[in-house]
Design an enzyme around this catalytic site. Structure first.
Site, PDB file in Angstrom:
ATOM      1  N   GLY A  36       0.843  -1.210   0.000  1.00  0.00           N
ATOM      2  CA  GLY A  36       0.000   0.000   0.000  1.00  0.00           C
ATOM      3  C   GLY A  36       0.870   1.248   0.000  1.00  0.00           C
ATOM      4  O   GLY A  36       0.656   2.176  -0.787  1.00  0.00           O
ATOM      5  N   HIS A  37       1.883   1.256   0.886  1.00  0.00           N
ATOM      6  CA  HIS A  37       2.815   2.390   0.931  1.00  0.00           C
ATOM      7  C   HIS A  37       3.569   2.513  -0.404  1.00  0.00           C
ATOM      8  O   HIS A  37       3.749   3.608  -0.925  1.00  0.00           O
ATOM      9  CB  HIS A  37       3.864   2.182   2.027  1.00  0.00           C
ATOM     10  CG  HIS A  37       3.321   2.154   3.430  1.00  0.00           C
ATOM     11  ND1 HIS A  37       3.423   1.047   4.237  1.00  0.00           N
ATOM     12  CD2 HIS A  37       2.704   3.104   4.168  1.00  0.00           C
ATOM     13  CE1 HIS A  37       2.888   1.322   5.417  1.00  0.00           C
ATOM     14  NE2 HIS A  37       2.441   2.560   5.406  1.00  0.00           N
TER      15      HIS A  37
HETATM   16  P1  AMP Z   1       0.767   4.871   7.705  1.00  0.00           P
HETATM   17  O1  AMP Z   1       2.155   4.357   7.614  1.00  0.00           O
HETATM   18  O2  AMP Z   1      -0.231   3.871   8.190  1.00  0.00           O
HETATM   19  O3  AMP Z   1       0.679   6.201   8.423  1.00  0.00           O
HETATM   20  O4  AMP Z   1       0.317   5.172   6.210  1.00  0.00           O
HETATM   21  C1  AMP Z   1       1.052   6.040   5.400  1.00  0.00           C
HETATM   22  C2  AMP Z   1       0.258   6.322   4.153  1.00  0.00           C
HETATM   23  O5  AMP Z   1       0.002   5.104   3.464  1.00  0.00           O
HETATM   24  C3  AMP Z   1      -1.112   6.955   4.452  1.00  0.00           C
HETATM   25  O6  AMP Z   1      -1.393   7.940   3.481  1.00  0.00           O
HETATM   26  C4  AMP Z   1      -2.048   5.781   4.330  1.00  0.00           C
HETATM   27  O7  AMP Z   1      -3.368   6.142   3.971  1.00  0.00           O
HETATM   28  C5  AMP Z   1      -1.389   4.996   3.207  1.00  0.00           C
HETATM   29  N1  AMP Z   1      -1.803   3.595   3.241  1.00  0.00           N
HETATM   30  C6  AMP Z   1      -1.768   2.757   4.305  1.00  0.00           C
HETATM   31  N2  AMP Z   1      -2.270   1.555   3.966  1.00  0.00           N
HETATM   32  C7  AMP Z   1      -2.652   1.644   2.672  1.00  0.00           C
HETATM   33  C8  AMP Z   1      -3.263   0.738   1.741  1.00  0.00           C
HETATM   34  N3  AMP Z   1      -3.591  -0.503   2.078  1.00  0.00           N
HETATM   35  N4  AMP Z   1      -3.492   1.176   0.487  1.00  0.00           N
HETATM   36  C9  AMP Z   1      -3.176   2.442   0.114  1.00  0.00           C
HETATM   37  N5  AMP Z   1      -2.605   3.341   0.947  1.00  0.00           N
HETATM   38  C10 AMP Z   1      -2.345   2.952   2.201  1.00  0.00           C
END
Ligand code: AMP
Length: 280
Positions: A36-37
């Site tokens: 996702g990241h």
């Molecule tokens: P985090 O590390 O959880 O703070 O996420 C960092 C970025 O990655 C944020 O913009 C999240 O929305 C995005 N993100 C996290 N998981 C996913 C996913 N499964 N698909 C797309 N973007 C994601």
């Protein structure tokens, strides 16, 4: 990929290299990187000349100390993944002292009520913590484009509002949710689930799909169906399931035909809090 641990060094780099007309893309993350990241980073490297990713587990956005301390961290693996699987140019991995003064209070923002719904109810001050750290990042990096996942839909809409409050020329791009093959939304927190919990966690996405499939039913009926199903499940503790307008995120009583809407869900599976949504 260049790695910076201190904002001064990163800012020096921007000064020395010069920004010229370079389009800078920024992807903030809390690490434990998954596909996702990487999707966000790939979007950035596709349309920007220089991509900056940050990895920082921001203490001010956590409501529970335990959630902060148990948040998965693996910086060495993250660096390898970024180097081997992306074209990320710059990685910024600050310590808390690089961003916050001792005893610094977080900012209080007015996001036009966006902060008072859903996550805002269950995680008071969470978005003020997110916005405080993003304001600092935006100031240091001064990106042209910033990439956020639709998985955190409320955060995405709040960031758009933040950029307009700050009057910064940053384009905020939302990237679709990346899912595992079985449908579960990828999340760093998934690694905290045991096998049984992971199987249960699939039910969050399944319930969103159920609502989408049965969208002809009333919102009230769909909500009560999901709530009563989860009430019978001792492994899942539902915080909310909400049907909302995509832009304002305010609750809707009917699924509109002409406007975009979303169904958002948040629940604990064991001690792990997961969120997901589906855009209609
Ligand atoms: P985090 O590390 O959880 O703070 O996420 C960092 C970025 O990655 C944020 O913009 C999240 O929305 C995005 N993100 C996290 N998981 C996913 C996913 N499964 N698909 C797309 N973007 C994601």
């Amino acid at each position: 990929m260049l790695i910076f641990k201190h904002k001064n060094k990163l800012q020096d780099y921007f000064k020395i290299e010069g920004r010229h007309n370079t389009k800078i893309g920024f992807v903030p993350t809390m690490g434990s990187l998954h596909e996702g990241h990487l999707q966000l980073i790939r979007e950035s490297t596709k349309i920007c000349e220089l991509t900056v990713c940050s990895i920082f587990v921001n203490p001010t956005q956590f409501n529970k100390k335990n959630d902060f301390t148990s948040y998965p961290r693996d910086i060495e693996k993250d660096i390898k993944v970024l180097r081997n699987s992306t074209k990320c140019d710059v990685l910024y991995i600050p310590e808390t002292v690089d961003l916050y003064e001792k005893g610094e209070k977080i900012n209080q923002y007015n996001f036009n009520g966006l902060e008072k719904l859903m996550e805002g109810i269950y995680r008071p001050n969470h978005f003020n913590g997110v916005a405080t750290v993003l304001e600092k990042f935006f100031d240091i990096i001064r990106p042209d484009v910033a990439f956020f996942g639709q998985k955190d839909l409320q955060q995405l809409q709040i960031v758009k509002r933040l950029v307009s409050i700050l009057d910064m020329q940053i384009k905020v791009v939302g990237v679709p949710t990346k899912r595992d093959r079985d449908g579960i939304a990828m999340s760093s927190r998934n690694s905290l689930l045991n096998n049984k919990q992971r199987e249960e966690a699939l039910k969050l996405y399944a319930s969103l799909q159920y609502c989408k499939l049965n969208r002809k039913d009333t919102v009230e009926d769909l909500k009560s169906h999901i709530i009563s199903t989860f009430e019978k499940n001792p492994m899942i503790n539902l915080d909310y399931i909400e049907f909302v307008d995509l832009e304002t995120l305010s609750p809707i009583e009917e699924i509109p035909i002409t406007k975009k809407s979303a169904i958002c869900i948040a629940a604990y599976v064991g001690d792990v809090r997961l969120i997901d949504n589906i855009i209609l």
